[in-house]
Motif scaffolding. Structure first.
Motif, mmCIF file in Angstrom:
data_model
loop_
_atom_site.group_PDB
_atom_site.id
_atom_site.type_symbol
_atom_site.label_atom_id
_atom_site.label_comp_id
_atom_site.label_asym_id
_atom_site.label_seq_id
_atom_site.Cartn_x
_atom_site.Cartn_y
_atom_site.Cartn_z
ATOM 1 N N SER A 168 38.152 40.780 43.371
ATOM 2 C CA SER A 168 38.118 39.912 42.193
ATOM 3 C C SER A 168 38.805 40.635 41.051
ATOM 4 O O SER A 168 38.212 41.518 40.417
ATOM 5 C CB SER A 168 36.675 39.560 41.812
ATOM 6 N N ASP A 205 39.845 36.577 44.561
ATOM 7 C CA ASP A 205 41.307 36.559 44.713
ATOM 8 C C ASP A 205 41.676 36.037 46.099
ATOM 9 O O ASP A 205 42.628 35.287 46.258
ATOM 10 C CB ASP A 205 41.882 37.960 44.537
ATOM 11 N N TYR A 231 44.832 32.903 40.279
ATOM 12 C CA TYR A 231 43.699 32.181 40.835
ATOM 13 C C TYR A 231 44.033 30.737 41.216
ATOM 14 O O TYR A 231 43.152 30.009 41.678
ATOM 15 C CB TYR A 231 42.527 32.192 39.853
ATOM 16 N N GLU A 290 35.097 30.218 43.412
ATOM 17 C CA GLU A 290 36.449 29.748 43.117
ATOM 18 C C GLU A 290 37.063 30.501 41.945
ATOM 19 O O GLU A 290 38.275 30.721 41.896
ATOM 20 C CB GLU A 290 36.429 28.241 42.807
ATOM 21 N N THR A 347 41.170 30.254 33.491
ATOM 22 C CA THR A 347 41.257 29.657 34.822
ATOM 23 C C THR A 347 40.560 28.304 34.851
ATOM 24 O O THR A 347 41.097 27.316 35.375
ATOM 25 C CB THR A 347 40.618 30.592 35.857
#
Length: 376
Positions: free
Chosen positions: A103, A373, A213, A369, A298
């Motif tokens: 991540s 990664d 992402y 979500e 994101t």
């Protein structure tokens, strides 16, 4: 002149008592530290081992929980990055199985050693997997050679040197990570100024992390959110009073409402899913602020992508409905401008419906979500 310091946490996340496995973990940590020191000697490396024996070493674990455990320790111990190791299987979401989950938003990666063998084989595979996951945390993409080769099977994990181009990218990323944190430069900060300074310190890295992402895929993976949005759009497409209102709004009004709906939906889901509550820290932390900016960005782009998809869906629905029916509902002869304004209006309502549906999603699903990664 002192070398820039990089601190990586090597965190055991399970109550592991197997002496052979613990010895293999320790050997892997030592070998990883040696590789980093030899590959990137311009940095002063620390690979600090610690334990948080939170989970039973048997049974599958959710990587979301382990990532949150890692980020809590990272902030508490002022590490730059963290590798969380467990002997358990990891629960995958989009893959048949997962050996590790990086991540870059949290600057934490999870490693499962359940399928990596034993003895010297285990040590080498753990180090190879750790280098692959660290590469993701440092912004690297998959490559045909070196540690960033895609991993489809544990037997493919083997130690390889970093190619020169990847080393150049790593040096650039680590040089930024090694600079003094904002909280070290000043004791008192205002919220807006702290977050703004965090962003302008590395805008390219933050934007790259958000883009990595693929937020436009969020509506595909979050079914309840998308279903709530679609139901809202369909309802407004077949409601006479809604057509009478939406088609007569000014362009300024519909675009303003669209922008506000995306911001409101982003804030509502971010707050409702407790995405801002990471770690145990209450003081200002640049790492935490950066993580929140990436998560908000994101999520915001995900909501904007959903709005665009709903706009196209609304245009299609408006085009299919009989013109005589629309004329009766709108009390004017419908033009392309009327239909487009109404489509913008219904997409806006749909995004607000998505905010409600988003908080019906399992908290772990949304976090997965936003955090993952990939599933290596």
């Amino acid at each position: 002149m002192a070398k820039p310091a990089i601190a990586i946490g090597w965190l055991l996340g399970a109550d592991l008592r197997d002496a052979d496995l613990l010895a293999a973990y320790d050997a892997a940590r030592g070998r990883l530290l040696t590789i980093l020191q030899e590959s990137l000697p311009e940095f002063s490396w620390t690979l600090e081992a610690d334990e948080r024996r939170v989970y039973n070493p048997r049974g599958a674990l959710d990587p979301v929980d382990l990532l949150e455990l890692g980020v809590a320790e990272k902030l508490h111990r002022h590490w730059d990055y963290v590798l969380v190791l467990v002997p358990n299987e990891l629960i995958p979401r989009h893959s048949p199985s997962a050996l590790g989950v990086p991540s870059s938003a949290l600057e934490v990666a999870v490693i499962s050693t359940s399928r990596l063998g034993a003895g010297e084989e285990l040590v080498e595979r753990v180090v190879a997997l750790a280098l692959h996951l660290l590469g993701h945390l440092w912004g690297l993409e998959h490559a045909s050679s070196g540690p960033m080769r895609p991993v489809d099977d544990p037997r493919e994990l083997r130690l390889e040197p970093w190619p020169p181009e990847q080393l150049r990218q790593i040096r650039q990323q680590l040089a930024e990570a090694a600079t003094a944190r904002l909280e070290e430069q000043r004791a008192r900060w205002g919220a807006l100024s702290f977050y703004w300074r965090t962003f302008v310190k590395d805008p390219a890295g933050i934007i790259e992390a958000i883009w990595g992402y693929a937020p436009w895929m969020m509506p595909v993976y979050l079914g309840r959110l998308t279903a709530a949005a679609a139901v809202s759009v369909v309802y407004f497409l077949i409601t006479a009073d809604a057509w009478a209102l939406g088609a007569h709004l000014s362009w300024r009004a519909v675009w303003l409402l669209a922008a506000l709906s995306i911001v409101a939906a982003t804030a509502f889901i971010f707050s409702g899913q407790d995405l801002g509550r990471l770690g145990r820290e209450h003081a200002w932390r640049e790492q935490l602020a950066r993580t929140r900016i990436v998560l908000l960005g994101t999520l915001g782009l995900g909501m904007a992508s959903l709005w665009l998809a709903l706009l196209l869906f609304s245009l299609l629905g408006a085009w299919i409905l009989p013109r005589s029916l629309l004329e009766a509902w709108m009390e004017v002869t419908p033009t392309t401008g009327h239909l487009l304004r109404y489509a913008v209006f219904t997409a806006t309502i749909g995004v607000l419906g998505a905010a409600l549906g988003g908080n019906l999603e399992e908290e772990r699903e949304i976090k997965a979500e936003l955090f993952f990664d990939e599933e290596t």
